[in-house]
Design a protein around this motif. Structure first.
Motif, PDB file in Angstrom:
ATOM      1  N   ASP A  97      42.029  54.463  13.854  1.00  0.00           N
ATOM      2  CA  ASP A  97      43.161  55.293  13.424  1.00  0.00           C
ATOM      3  C   ASP A  97      43.725  56.098  14.586  1.00  0.00           C
ATOM      4  N   ILE A  98      42.860  56.596  15.462  1.00  0.00           N
ATOM      5  CA  ILE A  98      43.338  57.376  16.600  1.00  0.00           C
ATOM      6  C   ILE A  98      44.222  56.521  17.504  1.00  0.00           C
ATOM      7  N   VAL A  99      43.786  55.291  17.787  1.00  0.00           N
ATOM      8  CA  VAL A  99      44.552  54.414  18.670  1.00  0.00           C
ATOM      9  C   VAL A  99      45.843  53.956  17.997  1.00  0.00           C
ATOM     10  N   GLN A 100      45.746  53.478  16.783  1.00  0.00           N
ATOM     11  CA  GLN A 100      46.913  52.890  16.120  1.00  0.00           C
ATOM     12  C   GLN A 100      47.943  53.923  15.698  1.00  0.00           C
ATOM     13  N   ASN A 101      47.543  55.187  15.571  1.00  0.00           N
ATOM     14  CA  ASN A 101      48.490  56.248  15.228  1.00  0.00           C
ATOM     15  C   ASN A 101      48.953  57.035  16.444  1.00  0.00           C
ATOM     16  N   ALA A 102      48.519  56.637  17.631  1.00  0.00           N
ATOM     17  CA  ALA A 102      48.893  57.358  18.842  1.00  0.00           C
ATOM     18  C   ALA A 102      50.391  57.246  19.089  1.00  0.00           C
ATOM     19  N   ASP A 103      50.957  58.305  19.644  1.00  0.00           N
ATOM     20  CA  ASP A 103      52.383  58.241  19.983  1.00  0.00           C
ATOM     21  C   ASP A 103      52.591  57.620  21.361  1.00  0.00           C
ATOM     22  N   LEU A 104      51.525  57.544  22.162  1.00  0.00           N
ATOM     23  CA  LEU A 104      51.590  56.866  23.456  1.00  0.00           C
ATOM     24  C   LEU A 104      50.244  56.209  23.720  1.00  0.00           C
ATOM     25  N   ILE A 105      50.261  54.895  23.970  1.00  0.00           N
ATOM     26  CA  ILE A 105      49.050  54.137  24.306  1.00  0.00           C
ATOM     27  C   ILE A 105      49.248  53.586  25.706  1.00  0.00           C
ATOM     28  N   LEU A 106      48.417  54.031  26.639  1.00  0.00           N
ATOM     29  CA  LEU A 106      48.507  53.574  28.015  1.00  0.00           C
ATOM     30  C   LEU A 106      47.454  52.504  28.247  1.00  0.00           C
ATOM     31  N   ASP A 107      47.891  51.276  28.338  1.00  0.00           N
ATOM     32  CA  ASP A 107      47.024  50.113  28.526  1.00  0.00           C
ATOM     33  C   ASP A 107      46.917  49.850  30.023  1.00  0.00           C
ATOM     34  N   LEU A 108      45.767  50.169  30.586  1.00  0.00           N
ATOM     35  CA  LEU A 108      45.564  50.022  32.032  1.00  0.00           C
ATOM     36  C   LEU A 108      44.797  48.741  32.332  1.00  0.00           C
ATOM     37  N   GLY A 109      45.496  47.712  32.761  1.00  0.00           N
ATOM     38  CA  GLY A 109      44.861  46.456  33.122  1.00  0.00           C
ATOM     39  C   GLY A 109      45.211  45.305  32.225  1.00  0.00           C
ATOM     40  N   GLY A 110      45.683  45.589  30.998  1.00  0.00           N
ATOM     41  CA  GLY A 110      46.073  44.523  30.082  1.00  0.00           C
ATOM     42  C   GLY A 110      44.964  44.170  29.109  1.00  0.00           C
ATOM     43  N   ILE A 111      44.926  44.817  27.963  1.00  0.00           N
ATOM     44  CA  ILE A 111      43.926  44.510  26.945  1.00  0.00           C
ATOM     45  C   ILE A 111      44.132  43.077  26.461  1.00  0.00           C
ATOM     46  N   VAL A 112      43.051  42.343  26.273  1.00  0.00           N
ATOM     47  CA  VAL A 112      43.118  40.945  25.822  1.00  0.00           C
ATOM     48  C   VAL A 112      43.159  40.936  24.298  1.00  0.00           C
ATOM     49  N   SER A 132      51.933  48.861  29.101  1.00  0.00           N
ATOM     50  CA  SER A 132      50.876  48.002  29.637  1.00  0.00           C
ATOM     51  C   SER A 132      51.084  47.812  31.130  1.00  0.00           C
ATOM     52  N   ILE A 133      50.098  48.244  31.909  1.00  0.00           N
ATOM     53  CA  ILE A 133      50.141  48.083  33.359  1.00  0.00           C
ATOM     54  C   ILE A 133      49.197  46.946  33.728  1.00  0.00           C
ATOM     55  N   HIS A 134      49.759  45.797  34.052  1.00  0.00           N
ATOM     56  CA  HIS A 134      48.970  44.627  34.432  1.00  0.00           C
ATOM     57  C   HIS A 134      48.783  44.613  35.949  1.00  0.00           C
ATOM     58  N   ASP A 135      48.160  43.546  36.461  1.00  0.00           N
ATOM     59  CA  ASP A 135      47.838  43.547  37.886  1.00  0.00           C
ATOM     60  C   ASP A 135      49.077  43.576  38.774  1.00  0.00           C
ATOM     61  N   HIS A 136      50.148  42.863  38.378  1.00  0.00           N
ATOM     62  CA  HIS A 136      51.345  42.827  39.213  1.00  0.00           C
ATOM     63  C   HIS A 136      52.641  43.028  38.419  1.00  0.00           C
ATOM     64  N   TRP A 137      52.533  43.539  37.210  1.00  0.00           N
ATOM     65  CA  TRP A 137      53.728  43.804  36.408  1.00  0.00           C
ATOM     66  C   TRP A 137      53.419  44.835  35.325  1.00  0.00           C
ATOM     67  N   VAL A 138      54.487  45.460  34.861  1.00  0.00           N
ATOM     68  CA  VAL A 138      54.374  46.509  33.852  1.00  0.00           C
ATOM     69  C   VAL A 138      55.295  46.170  32.689  1.00  0.00           C
ATOM     70  N   GLN A 139      54.815  46.380  31.474  1.00  0.00           N
ATOM     71  CA  GLN A 139      55.637  46.155  30.288  1.00  0.00           C
ATOM     72  C   GLN A 139      55.767  47.445  29.495  1.00  0.00           C
ATOM     73  N   MET A 140      57.010  47.805  29.198  1.00  0.00           N
ATOM     74  CA  MET A 140      57.320  48.949  28.347  1.00  0.00           C
ATOM     75  C   MET A 140      58.206  48.430  27.230  1.00  0.00           C
ATOM     76  N   GLY A 141      57.643  48.247  26.057  1.00  0.00           N
ATOM     77  CA  GLY A 141      58.402  47.655  24.963  1.00  0.00           C
ATOM     78  C   GLY A 141      58.757  46.220  25.291  1.00  0.00           C
ATOM     79  N   SER A 142      60.053  45.903  25.274  1.00  0.00           N
ATOM     80  CA  SER A 142      60.502  44.546  25.596  1.00  0.00           C
ATOM     81  C   SER A 142      60.952  44.419  27.052  1.00  0.00           C
ATOM     82  N   THR A 143      60.785  45.477  27.834  1.00  0.00           N
ATOM     83  CA  THR A 143      61.210  45.463  29.231  1.00  0.00           C
ATOM     84  C   THR A 143      60.021  45.224  30.147  1.00  0.00           C
ATOM     85  N   ILE A 144      60.207  44.328  31.115  1.00  0.00           N
ATOM     86  CA  ILE A 144      59.147  43.998  32.068  1.00  0.00           C
ATOM     87  C   ILE A 144      59.602  44.341  33.476  1.00  0.00           C
TER      88      ILE A 144
END
Length: 256
Positions: A97-112, A132-144
């Motif tokens: 509930d804490i994760v899914q109700n968060a107003d900001l989720i910072l994914d460091l590395g790319g959760i599988v 989501s901050i991946h090794d060589h790219w970042v995704q914010m919503g639908s923007t990469i």
């Protein structure tokens, strides 16, 4: 800004005749409430960024959780550690509930996001509130954002992230209770609490595909204990060559 991934970095700059615009390093501080969480992934360890991750978590004071595949990446004894996120199989369940109700989720590395890593597809992370901050790219919503190195992003977060001062409601995540007497038959209920108390800093658990993967999520690791698991393909027999590779690279570690 969005960079097309089918052109080279130099070709993009030449075509646009302009300097690269800076990639946003952090959302506005107003988004940092007590419902902001960090989900660090094992990708960080592949680049040797565990210390920078620890520095960021210590400085920002943001609460964090790990998925099953990322267990052992960071300390589970830290005051801001929530537990394991795996949808309906999260431990403690309140982590879901804490994760899914968060107003900001910072994914460091790319959760599988695959079956065993998401509690058999029971996850419900709101993608419109996740960066989501991946090794060589970042995704914010639908923007990469392409051509963005994860180490540079961590350096920027360490330098610029505000300190989290919101309300913390971390769930209780204690040792598994000891059950059974000396003469009882060995089973999961009696084995895993004893394994948990046997572990010491410098140990590394290498987890084979099987029911042990389901039990280890509920097992809080002592500080300094690492963990290698393979939930992506669920390949039976993976643990043996994985252990060999891990301990050839780090012979001073104690493998279990």
């Amino acid at each position: 800004m969005l960079l097309s991934t089918d052109v080279t970095f130099s070709a993009y700059r030449e075509a646009n005749s302009m300097e690269m615009l800076p990639v946003p390093l952090w959302p506005p501080p107003t988004l940092l409430s007590w419902m902001s969480v960090v989900l660090p992934s094992a990708m960080l360890s592949r680049y040797g960024l565990q210390q920078k991750l620890k520095t960021f978590l210590d400085q920002s004071k943001l609460p964090y959780a790990t998925a099953p595949m990322d267990k052992g990446l960071v300390s589970e004894g830290h005051a801001n550690f929530l537990g394991m996120y795996a949808g309906d199989r999260s431990t403690p369940l309140k982590v879901r509930d804490i994760v899914q109700n968060a107003d900001l989720i910072l994914d460091l590395g790319g959760i599988v996001l695959e079956d065993l890593n998401t509690g058999l597809w029971s996850d419900a992370i709101p993608m419109d509130r996740m960066i989501s901050i991946h090794d060589h790219w970042v995704q914010m919503g639908s923007t990469i954002f392409s051509y963005v190195a994860i180490e540079d992003m961590l350096d920027g977060l360490i330098a610029q992230a505000p300190v989290f001062t919101g309300k913390k409601e971390a769930p209780t995540f204690d040792l598994l209770p000891l059950t059974g007497a000396a003469g009882d038959a060995l089973g999961s209920a009696t084995f895993y609490p004893r394994l948990q108390r046997f572990l010491r800093g410098g140990d590394v658990l290498v987890v084979e595909t099987g029911t042990c993967m389901l039990h280890l999520g509920a097992m809080k690791l002592p500080d300094g204990v690492g963990c290698e698991g393979q939930t992506l393909w669920g390949s039976i027999g993976w643990a043996t060559p994985a252990a060999m590779g891990r301990f050839m690279d780090s012979p001073r570690e104690s493998g279990i």
